[in-house]
Every structure is written in structure tokens, then in C-alpha cells.
Design a protein around this motif. Structure first.
Motif, PDB file in Angstrom:
ATOM      1  N   GLY A  12      17.178 -57.306  37.290  1.00 24.62           N
ATOM      2  CA  GLY A  12      17.645 -55.955  37.033  1.00 24.62           C
ATOM      3  C   GLY A  12      17.875 -55.165  38.301  1.00 24.62           C
ATOM      4  N   GLU A  13      17.649 -55.791  39.440  1.00 24.47           N
ATOM      5  CA  GLU A  13      17.822 -55.104  40.704  1.00 24.47           C
ATOM      6  C   GLU A  13      19.234 -55.254  41.253  1.00 24.47           C
ATOM      7  OE1 GLU A  13      14.759 -56.572  43.230  1.00 24.47           O
ATOM      8  OE2 GLU A  13      13.176 -55.833  41.946  1.00 24.47           O
ATOM      9  N   SER A  14      20.051 -56.086  40.606  1.00 24.74           N
ATOM     10  CA  SER A  14      21.425 -56.258  41.050  1.00 24.74           C
ATOM     11  C   SER A  14      22.297 -56.522  39.834  1.00 24.74           C
ATOM     12  CB  SER A  14      21.536 -57.420  42.048  1.00 24.74           C
ATOM     13  OG  SER A  14      21.179 -58.648  41.424  1.00 24.74           O
ATOM     14  N   GLY A  15      23.592 -56.314  40.013  1.00 25.87           N
ATOM     15  CA  GLY A  15      24.519 -56.544  38.909  1.00 25.87           C
ATOM     16  C   GLY A  15      25.813 -55.794  39.094  1.00 25.87           C
ATOM     17  N   ILE A  16      26.416 -55.444  37.956  1.00 26.20           N
ATOM     18  CA  ILE A  16      27.720 -54.784  37.959  1.00 26.20           C
ATOM     19  C   ILE A  16      27.640 -53.500  37.149  1.00 26.20           C
ATOM     20  CG2 ILE A  16      30.125 -54.971  37.185  1.00 26.20           C
ATOM     21  CD1 ILE A  16      29.915 -57.991  37.673  1.00 26.20           C
ATOM     22  N   ASP A  17      28.168 -52.415  37.728  1.00 25.00           N
ATOM     23  CA  ASP A  17      28.400 -51.158  37.024  1.00 25.00           C
ATOM     24  C   ASP A  17      29.907 -51.050  36.858  1.00 25.00           C
ATOM     25  OD1 ASP A  17      25.974 -49.866  36.439  1.00 25.00           O
ATOM     26  OD2 ASP A  17      25.755 -49.239  38.523  1.00 25.00           O
ATOM     27  N   GLY A  18      30.372 -51.070  35.619  1.00 21.94           N
ATOM     28  CA  GLY A  18      31.808 -51.082  35.400  1.00 21.94           C
ATOM     29  C   GLY A  18      32.327 -49.880  34.650  1.00 21.94           C
ATOM     30  N   THR A  19      33.602 -49.599  34.896  1.00 27.35           N
ATOM     31  CA  THR A  19      34.338 -48.563  34.185  1.00 27.35           C
ATOM     32  C   THR A  19      35.617 -49.194  33.671  1.00 27.35           C
ATOM     33  OG1 THR A  19      33.470 -46.880  35.681  1.00 27.35           O
ATOM     34  CG2 THR A  19      35.388 -46.278  34.372  1.00 27.35           C
ATOM     35  N   ALA A  76      23.070 -56.393  34.355  1.00 27.61           N
ATOM     36  CA  ALA A  76      22.181 -56.950  35.377  1.00 27.61           C
ATOM     37  C   ALA A  76      22.527 -58.423  35.583  1.00 27.61           C
ATOM     38  CB  ALA A  76      20.731 -56.800  34.956  1.00 27.61           C
ATOM     39  N   LEU A  77      22.783 -58.790  36.824  1.00 25.75           N
ATOM     40  CA  LEU A  77      23.126 -60.174  37.189  1.00 25.75           C
ATOM     41  C   LEU A  77      22.460 -60.525  38.514  1.00 25.75           C
ATOM     42  CD1 LEU A  77      26.978 -60.030  36.534  1.00 25.75           C
ATOM     43  CD2 LEU A  77      25.342 -61.383  35.225  1.00 25.75           C
ATOM     44  N   PRO A  78      22.105 -61.790  38.688  1.00 27.64           N
ATOM     45  CA  PRO A  78      21.588 -62.180  40.002  1.00 27.64           C
ATOM     46  C   PRO A  78      22.718 -62.155  41.035  1.00 27.64           C
ATOM     47  CG  PRO A  78      21.631 -64.082  38.505  1.00 27.64           C
ATOM     48  CD  PRO A  78      22.061 -62.876  37.720  1.00 27.64           C
ATOM     49  N   PRO A  79      22.391 -62.081  42.313  1.00 27.32           N
ATOM     50  CA  PRO A  79      23.433 -62.086  43.343  1.00 27.32           C
ATOM     51  C   PRO A  79      24.338 -63.310  43.208  1.00 27.32           C
ATOM     52  CG  PRO A  79      21.309 -61.534  44.296  1.00 27.32           C
ATOM     53  CD  PRO A  79      21.047 -61.963  42.884  1.00 27.32           C
ATOM     54  N   GLY A  80      25.625 -63.114  43.491  1.00 28.16           N
ATOM     55  CA  GLY A  80      26.591 -64.205  43.409  1.00 28.16           C
ATOM     56  C   GLY A  80      28.002 -63.673  43.249  1.00 28.16           C
ATOM     57  N   VAL A  81      28.953 -64.601  43.111  1.00 29.15           N
ATOM     58  CA  VAL A  81      30.358 -64.248  42.916  1.00 29.15           C
ATOM     59  C   VAL A  81      30.695 -64.531  41.462  1.00 29.15           C
ATOM     60  CG1 VAL A  81      32.727 -64.748  43.596  1.00 29.15           C
ATOM     61  CG2 VAL A  81      30.909 -64.798  45.318  1.00 29.15           C
ATOM     62  N   TYR A  82      31.302 -63.552  40.813  1.00 26.98           N
ATOM     63  CA  TYR A  82      31.622 -63.646  39.390  1.00 26.98           C
ATOM     64  C   TYR A  82      33.095 -63.329  39.152  1.00 26.98           C
ATOM     65  CZ  TYR A  82      26.588 -63.599  38.927  1.00 26.98           C
ATOM     66  OH  TYR A  82      25.258 -63.906  39.044  1.00 26.98           O
ATOM     67  N   ARG A  83      33.638 -63.948  38.105  1.00 24.72           N
ATOM     68  CA  ARG A  83      35.002 -63.641  37.678  1.00 24.72           C
ATOM     69  C   ARG A  83      34.893 -62.862  36.380  1.00 24.72           C
ATOM     70  NH1 ARG A  83      39.358 -67.866  35.696  1.00 24.72           N
ATOM     71  NH2 ARG A  83      37.388 -68.820  35.156  1.00 24.72           N
ATOM     72  N   LEU A  84      35.500 -61.681  36.356  1.00 26.74           N
ATOM     73  CA  LEU A  84      35.491 -60.828  35.168  1.00 26.74           C
ATOM     74  C   LEU A  84      36.794 -61.038  34.414  1.00 26.74           C
ATOM     75  CD1 LEU A  84      34.097 -57.590  36.825  1.00 26.74           C
ATOM     76  CD2 LEU A  84      32.832 -59.435  35.726  1.00 26.74           C
ATOM     77  N   VAL A  85      36.678 -61.410  33.142  1.00 27.80           N
ATOM     78  CA  VAL A  85      37.848 -61.707  32.324  1.00 27.80           C
ATOM     79  C   VAL A  85      37.890 -60.716  31.165  1.00 27.80           C
ATOM     80  CG1 VAL A  85      39.072 -63.468  30.999  1.00 27.80           C
ATOM     81  CG2 VAL A  85      37.617 -64.145  32.942  1.00 27.80           C
ATOM     82  N   ALA A 104      25.691 -58.332  45.381  1.00 32.33           N
ATOM     83  CA  ALA A 104      24.727 -58.521  46.473  1.00 32.33           C
ATOM     84  C   ALA A 104      23.325 -58.209  45.968  1.00 32.33           C
ATOM     85  CB  ALA A 104      25.082 -57.602  47.640  1.00 32.33           C
ATOM     86  N   ALA A 105      22.328 -58.787  46.612  1.00 37.40           N
ATOM     87  CA  ALA A 105      20.934 -58.533  46.241  1.00 37.40           C
ATOM     88  C   ALA A 105      20.597 -57.062  46.448  1.00 37.40           C
ATOM     89  CB  ALA A 105      20.006 -59.408  47.080  1.00 37.40           C
ATOM     90  N   GLY A 106      19.868 -56.499  45.504  1.00 32.86           N
ATOM     91  CA  GLY A 106      19.369 -55.136  45.647  1.00 32.86           C
ATOM     92  C   GLY A 106      20.361 -54.039  45.346  1.00 32.86           C
ATOM     93  N   GLY A 107      21.474 -54.332  44.697  1.00 33.20           N
ATOM     94  CA  GLY A 107      22.423 -53.266  44.379  1.00 33.20           C
ATOM     95  C   GLY A 107      23.369 -53.649  43.249  1.00 33.20           C
ATOM     96  N   PHE A 108      24.079 -52.662  42.773  1.00 34.59           N
ATOM     97  CA  PHE A 108      25.058 -52.870  41.716  1.00 34.59           C
ATOM     98  C   PHE A 108      26.453 -52.664  42.289  1.00 34.59           C
ATOM     99  CE2 PHE A 108      21.303 -52.648  39.297  1.00 34.59           C
ATOM    100  CZ  PHE A 108      21.573 -53.326  38.113  1.00 34.59           C
TER     101      PHE A 108
END
Length: 170
Positions: free
Chosen positions: A71-78, A127-136, A154-158
């Protein structure tokens, strides 16, 4: 005749005690939320003694949680959609609007690891662990549609992501 009432509200725990039919009005006394055996508390010197339950169990404490990202990293989307008017004029602007949509999240190997759903305000938090993701962005292949995009968490942020659906209005 002496009556006695105790009201316990989880979170703010208040006890109502000492209604004896006389001129004395009920007294509200703050109580601590019980997490273990709670001491006996008295609402007022003339009121009866009220004892809190030994333990209050919430649904969260009785279920075994499934492993989740920290829960310490992930994506905040609009998510928005536009245009929303057939003709846009300077005196009558027609801005993009928030849009409810499903977004599949794939890892670097192309495996679906999550799915996000934006709310009525077009926002989602995942919430996602650090890494590269493709959003579809999901669609039926006809408007409204949106382009896939890559997001690096990145670790520690959204990571802030904006997804724009094309409504197909021209």
C-alpha cells in the motif's frame, strides 16, 4: 423508579447513564473503546456503574486477510471523456468530464495483475508493488475508446496517471 441505559458506540464510545426519573438529566461520559478488559467506569457519583464489554471484535479482526501489496506504492489515476458536445464554442466551452471505466493492469510479462474501476469522479487508487505496468482501458472496440499506456511505479510513492477516453463526438 430508577431506569438505567447504557449506549456504547464503537469508535467514540459514549455511555448514557443515570436516568432515575428525577430532575437530574442524563450525563454523557466519554469512554475508551475496549480493546481488552476495560476498567469499570461511573458516569457520575450518583449513577450506577457501567462495565464495557471485555473485547469488541470487528469484522476485520475475525477474518484472515489475503496478501496484498504494502500500500506504500501504486497508481493514482484520473479518467476523463471528451469531447462531450458536438460543437464547442469559445462562449460555451465544453470541457472533458470524469468517466467511469475499467482499466486492466498488466505486468511486464503481459499477465493481468489487477483491474481498477474509476468512480463517478473519474478517480481510481490502486496499490501495486514497484515495477513497470501496462494500463489497458477497457472498451467494446467502438467509441468511447482510450489508448494503452505504460506506468512506472517507484517504491514509496504513487504514480499519477491520466487516461483520456475519446467519446467519438465530432
Amino acid at each position: 423508579m430508577r431506569t438505567f441505559a447504557v449506549v456504547i458506540a464503537i469508535g467514540s464510545a459514549l455511555a448514557l447513564a443515570g436516568c432515575d426519573g428525577g430532575d437530574a438529566s442524563p450525563t454523557l461520559t466519554p469512554q475508551r473503546t475496549a480493546t481488552a478488559a476495560a476498567p469499570t467506569r461511573t458516569a457520575s457519583p450518583s449513577a450506577p456503574t457501567a462495565t464495557a464489554p471485555a473485547a469488541i471484535r470487528t469484522p476485520e479482526s475475525t477474518t484472515t486477510p489475503t496478501p496484498q501489496p504494502s500500500g506504500e506504492s501504486g497508481i493514482d489515476g484520473t479518467v476523463t471523456i471528451g469531447p462531450t458536445c458536438p460543437v464547442e464554442r469559445i462562449e460555451s466551452p465544453c470541457p472533458d468530464r470524469p468517466y467511469e471505466a475499467s482499466i486492466a493492469v498488466l505486468d511486464a510479462a503481459g499477465r493481468k495483475v489487477a483491474e481498477a474501476r474509476s468512480d463517478a469522479d473519474g478517480r481510481f487508487h490502486l496499490a501495486l508493488p514497484p515495477g513497470v505496468y501496462r494500463l489497458v482501458p477497457q472498451s467494446a472496440g467502438t467509441p468511447p475508446t482510450a489508448q494503452e499506456q505504460t506506468a512506472t511505479v517507484a517504491a514509496g510513492g504513487f504514480t499519477a496517471v491520466e487516461i483520456a477516453y475519446d467519446s467519438g463526438i465530432r
